[in-house]
Design a protein around this motif. Structure first.
Motif, PDB file in Angstrom:
ATOM      1  N   PRO A 202      24.991   2.862   1.304  1.00 30.75           N
ATOM      2  CA  PRO A 202      23.843   3.482   1.338  1.00 30.75           C
ATOM      3  C   PRO A 202      24.117   2.949  -0.856  1.00 30.75           C
ATOM      4  CG  PRO A 202      24.963   5.429   2.388  1.00 30.75           C
ATOM      5  CD  PRO A 202      25.895   3.704   2.571  1.00 30.75           C
ATOM      6  N   GLY A 203      23.014   2.711  -0.901  1.00 26.01           N
ATOM      7  CA  GLY A 203      22.735   2.549  -2.195  1.00 26.01           C
ATOM      8  C   GLY A 203      22.973   1.341  -2.438  1.00 26.01           C
ATOM      9  N   SER A 204      23.269   0.437  -1.883  1.00 30.03           N
ATOM     10  CA  SER A 204      23.248  -0.921  -2.643  1.00 30.03           C
ATOM     11  C   SER A 204      22.119  -1.447  -2.568  1.00 30.03           C
ATOM     12  CB  SER A 204      24.109  -1.388  -1.352  1.00 30.03           C
ATOM     13  OG  SER A 204      25.363  -1.448  -0.717  1.00 30.03           O
ATOM     14  N   HIS A 205      21.665  -1.208  -1.685  1.00 29.91           N
ATOM     15  CA  HIS A 205      19.795  -2.205  -2.059  1.00 29.91           C
ATOM     16  C   HIS A 205      19.137  -1.808  -3.348  1.00 29.91           C
ATOM     17  CE1 HIS A 205      19.606  -4.075   1.157  1.00 29.91           C
ATOM     18  NE2 HIS A 205      17.564  -4.749   1.612  1.00 29.91           N
ATOM     19  N   ALA A 206      19.810  -0.267  -4.255  1.00 33.51           N
ATOM     20  CA  ALA A 206      19.298   0.012  -5.341  1.00 33.51           C
ATOM     21  C   ALA A 206      19.940  -0.782  -6.179  1.00 33.51           C
ATOM     22  CB  ALA A 206      18.873   1.149  -5.600  1.00 33.51           C
ATOM     23  N   GLN A 207      21.104  -0.813  -6.223  1.00 32.29           N
ATOM     24  CA  GLN A 207      21.731  -1.725  -7.165  1.00 32.29           C
ATOM     25  C   GLN A 207      21.648  -2.593  -7.551  1.00 32.29           C
ATOM     26  OE1 GLN A 207      25.653  -0.428  -5.651  1.00 32.29           O
ATOM     27  NE2 GLN A 207      25.584   1.200  -6.421  1.00 32.29           N
ATOM     28  N   VAL A 208      21.223  -3.295  -6.154  1.00 32.41           N
ATOM     29  CA  VAL A 208      21.223  -5.375  -6.740  1.00 32.41           C
ATOM     30  C   VAL A 208      19.758  -4.888  -6.964  1.00 32.41           C
ATOM     31  CG1 VAL A 208      20.727  -7.120  -4.787  1.00 32.41           C
ATOM     32  CG2 VAL A 208      22.520  -5.605  -4.295  1.00 32.41           C
TER      33      VAL A 208
ATOM     34  N   LEU B 180      13.765  -6.633  -1.817  1.00 31.57           N
ATOM     35  CA  LEU B 180      14.433  -6.952  -1.011  1.00 31.57           C
ATOM     36  C   LEU B 180      14.146  -6.948   0.362  1.00 31.57           C
ATOM     37  CD1 LEU B 180      16.814  -4.756  -3.062  1.00 31.57           C
ATOM     38  CD2 LEU B 180      16.716  -8.087  -3.592  1.00 31.57           C
ATOM     39  N   VAL B 181      14.338  -7.692   0.653  1.00 31.76           N
ATOM     40  CA  VAL B 181      14.786  -7.704   2.820  1.00 31.76           C
ATOM     41  C   VAL B 181      14.875  -6.349   2.946  1.00 31.76           C
ATOM     42  CG1 VAL B 181      14.081 -10.031   2.708  1.00 31.76           C
ATOM     43  CG2 VAL B 181      16.597  -9.362   3.633  1.00 31.76           C
ATOM     44  N   ARG B 182      14.846  -6.271   4.091  1.00 33.22           N
ATOM     45  CA  ARG B 182      14.854  -4.183   4.773  1.00 33.22           C
ATOM     46  C   ARG B 182      15.951  -4.882   5.432  1.00 33.22           C
ATOM     47  NH1 ARG B 182      11.351  -0.469   7.651  1.00 33.22           N
ATOM     48  NH2 ARG B 182      10.455  -0.149   5.951  1.00 33.22           N
TER      49      ARG B 182
ATOM     50  N   ASP C 172       1.388  -1.398   0.166  1.00 27.56           N
ATOM     51  CA  ASP C 172      -0.478  -0.184  -0.188  1.00 27.56           C
ATOM     52  C   ASP C 172       0.927   1.442  -0.084  1.00 27.56           C
ATOM     53  OD1 ASP C 172      -1.769  -1.919  -0.179  1.00 27.56           O
ATOM     54  OD2 ASP C 172      -2.965  -1.226   2.403  1.00 27.56           O
ATOM     55  N   GLY C 173       1.651   0.994   0.277  1.00 30.13           N
ATOM     56  CA  GLY C 173       3.153   2.520   0.368  1.00 30.13           C
ATOM     57  C   GLY C 173       3.097   2.935   1.538  1.00 30.13           C
ATOM     58  N   HIS C 174       3.094   2.101   2.109  1.00 29.77           N
ATOM     59  CA  HIS C 174       3.252   2.837   3.582  1.00 29.77           C
ATOM     60  C   HIS C 174       4.150   2.959   3.888  1.00 29.77           C
ATOM     61  CE1 HIS C 174       2.988   3.695   7.084  1.00 29.77           C
ATOM     62  NE2 HIS C 174       2.498   3.129   8.013  1.00 29.77           N
ATOM     63  N   PRO C 175       4.848   4.517   4.228  1.00 23.94           N
ATOM     64  CA  PRO C 175       6.351   5.188   3.851  1.00 23.94           C
ATOM     65  C   PRO C 175       6.972   4.741   5.257  1.00 23.94           C
ATOM     66  CG  PRO C 175       4.930   6.934   4.983  1.00 23.94           C
ATOM     67  CD  PRO C 175       3.505   6.021   4.678  1.00 23.94           C
ATOM     68  N   ASP C 176       6.525   3.973   5.747  1.00 23.43           N
ATOM     69  CA  ASP C 176       7.687   3.112   7.193  1.00 23.43           C
ATOM     70  C   ASP C 176       7.971   1.880   6.606  1.00 23.43           C
ATOM     71  OD1 ASP C 176       7.317   5.780   8.767  1.00 23.43           O
ATOM     72  OD2 ASP C 176       6.075   4.664  10.101  1.00 23.43           O
ATOM     73  N   TYR C 177       7.470   1.875   5.250  1.00 24.71           N
ATOM     74  CA  TYR C 177       7.464   0.318   5.123  1.00 24.71           C
ATOM     75  C   TYR C 177       8.198   0.079   3.337  1.00 24.71           C
ATOM     76  CZ  TYR C 177       5.645  -1.715   9.546  1.00 24.71           C
ATOM     77  OH  TYR C 177       5.357  -1.684  10.805  1.00 24.71           O
ATOM     78  N   VAL C 178       8.575   1.445   3.638  1.00 20.92           N
ATOM     79  CA  VAL C 178       9.367   1.546   1.384  1.00 20.92           C
ATOM     80  C   VAL C 178      10.822   0.223   1.996  1.00 20.92           C
ATOM     81  CG1 VAL C 178      10.540   2.660   0.718  1.00 20.92           C
ATOM     82  CG2 VAL C 178       8.458   3.966   1.677  1.00 20.92           C
ATOM     83  N   HIS C 179      10.632  -0.341   0.905  1.00 17.37           N
ATOM     84  CA  HIS C 179      11.645  -1.473   0.292  1.00 17.37           C
ATOM     85  C   HIS C 179      11.436  -1.809  -0.863  1.00 17.37           C
ATOM     86  CE1 HIS C 179       9.774  -3.520   3.981  1.00 17.37           C
ATOM     87  NE2 HIS C 179      10.538  -4.125   4.140  1.00 17.37           N
TER      88      HIS C 179
ATOM     89  N   HIS D 255      18.784 -11.434  -0.626  1.00 19.43           N
ATOM     90  CA  HIS D 255      17.761 -12.072  -0.113  1.00 19.43           C
ATOM     91  C   HIS D 255      16.314 -11.025  -0.267  1.00 19.43           C
ATOM     92  CE1 HIS D 255      16.411 -13.506   3.941  1.00 19.43           C
ATOM     93  NE2 HIS D 255      15.640 -13.901   3.070  1.00 19.43           N
ATOM     94  N   CYS D 256      15.554 -11.477  -0.643  1.00 21.05           N
ATOM     95  CA  CYS D 256      14.078 -10.987  -0.833  1.00 21.05           C
ATOM     96  C   CYS D 256      13.107 -12.042  -0.257  1.00 21.05           C
ATOM     97  CB  CYS D 256      14.388 -10.822  -2.155  1.00 21.05           C
ATOM     98  SG  CYS D 256      14.072 -12.082  -3.358  1.00 21.05           S
ATOM     99  N   LEU D 257      11.443 -10.838  -0.459  1.00 18.65           N
ATOM    100  CA  LEU D 257      10.369 -11.832  -0.499  1.00 18.65           C
ATOM    101  C   LEU D 257       9.594 -11.722  -1.029  1.00 18.65           C
ATOM    102  CD1 LEU D 257       9.847 -10.439   3.457  1.00 18.65           C
ATOM    103  CD2 LEU D 257      10.903 -12.552   2.371  1.00 18.65           C
ATOM    104  N   VAL D 258       8.874 -13.068  -1.316  1.00 17.85           N
ATOM    105  CA  VAL D 258       7.790 -12.830  -2.520  1.00 17.85           C
ATOM    106  C   VAL D 258       6.560 -12.878  -2.010  1.00 17.85           C
ATOM    107  CG1 VAL D 258       6.950 -14.064  -4.751  1.00 17.85           C
ATOM    108  CG2 VAL D 258       9.844 -14.074  -4.522  1.00 17.85           C
ATOM    109  N   ALA D 259       5.175 -12.521  -2.125  1.00 20.54           N
ATOM    110  CA  ALA D 259       4.090 -12.886  -1.392  1.00 20.54           C
ATOM    111  C   ALA D 259       2.927 -12.667  -2.567  1.00 20.54           C
ATOM    112  CB  ALA D 259       3.844 -11.834  -0.549  1.00 20.54           C
TER     113      ALA D 259
END
Length: 165
Positions: free
Chosen positions: A147-153, A48-50, A28-35, A57-61
């Motif tokens: 910083p930025g690693s998650h975006a690159q992966v 990707l997991v936080r 739903d795009g909640h600002p405290d749950y940005v992934h 490592h990622c989650l599929v739901a």
């Protein structure tokens, strides 16, 4: 490869046990749950997991709030979901050095109740004693990523999903 840092498991447990459903909040795009979103279609979301133990490592739901895949997903829904899990796993393994891909459903009715599959690539060279459950346990620390690693992966994995590897 990056190192690990300590993880505040107690704070994490409070958040998942007393906060909103993290999958629904992410969806739903909640600002405290940005992934870092990897895949988003009508029925399924992957991100990707936080707090990763393994890079990629990622989650599929399922997007629909489902707490029991055995009883709440009919056979065709489950098979369609597992095909997405496999597609994500193949993209992760193509994007990152991977000796083995772990895929498992974790969570609890007491916290993280929304059904989700973990897809985690074990990199080559990890000593046997640090593989399997040890490789995934947050109590052993989480990756200390710049910083930025998650975006690159995330972009590397999305590129694989788009087929432009």
């Amino acid at each position: 490869m990056t190192g690990y840092r300590a993880f505040d498991f107690d704070a994490y447990a409070r958040r998942v046990r007393h906060g909103p459903c993290f999958v629904c909040a992410t969806r739903d795009g909640h600002p405290d749950y940005v992934h870092e979103i990897l895949h988003d279609d009508a029925d399924t979301i992957a991100f990707l997991v936080r707090y990763p133990r393994l890079l990629g490592h990622c989650l599929v739901a399922p997007k629909r709030h489902v707490e029991d895949w055995v009883h709440e997903l009919d056979e065709s829904e489950f098979v369609a979901f597992q095909l997405v899990v496999r597609r994500i796993a193949r993209a992760v393994a193509a994007a990152l050095p991977t000796e083995r891909t772990y895929a498992l459903s974790l969570g609890s009715m007491q916290g993280n109740a929304h059904v989700h599959w973990h897809v985690a690539p074990l990199p080559p060279g990890v000593p046997y004693a640090e593989q399997q459950f040890h490789a995934l346990m947050l109590e052993n620390g989480v990756l200390d990523l710049p910083p930025g690693s998650h975006a690159q992966v995330g972009e590397r994995i999305r590129r694989q999903l788009r087929g432009s590897g």
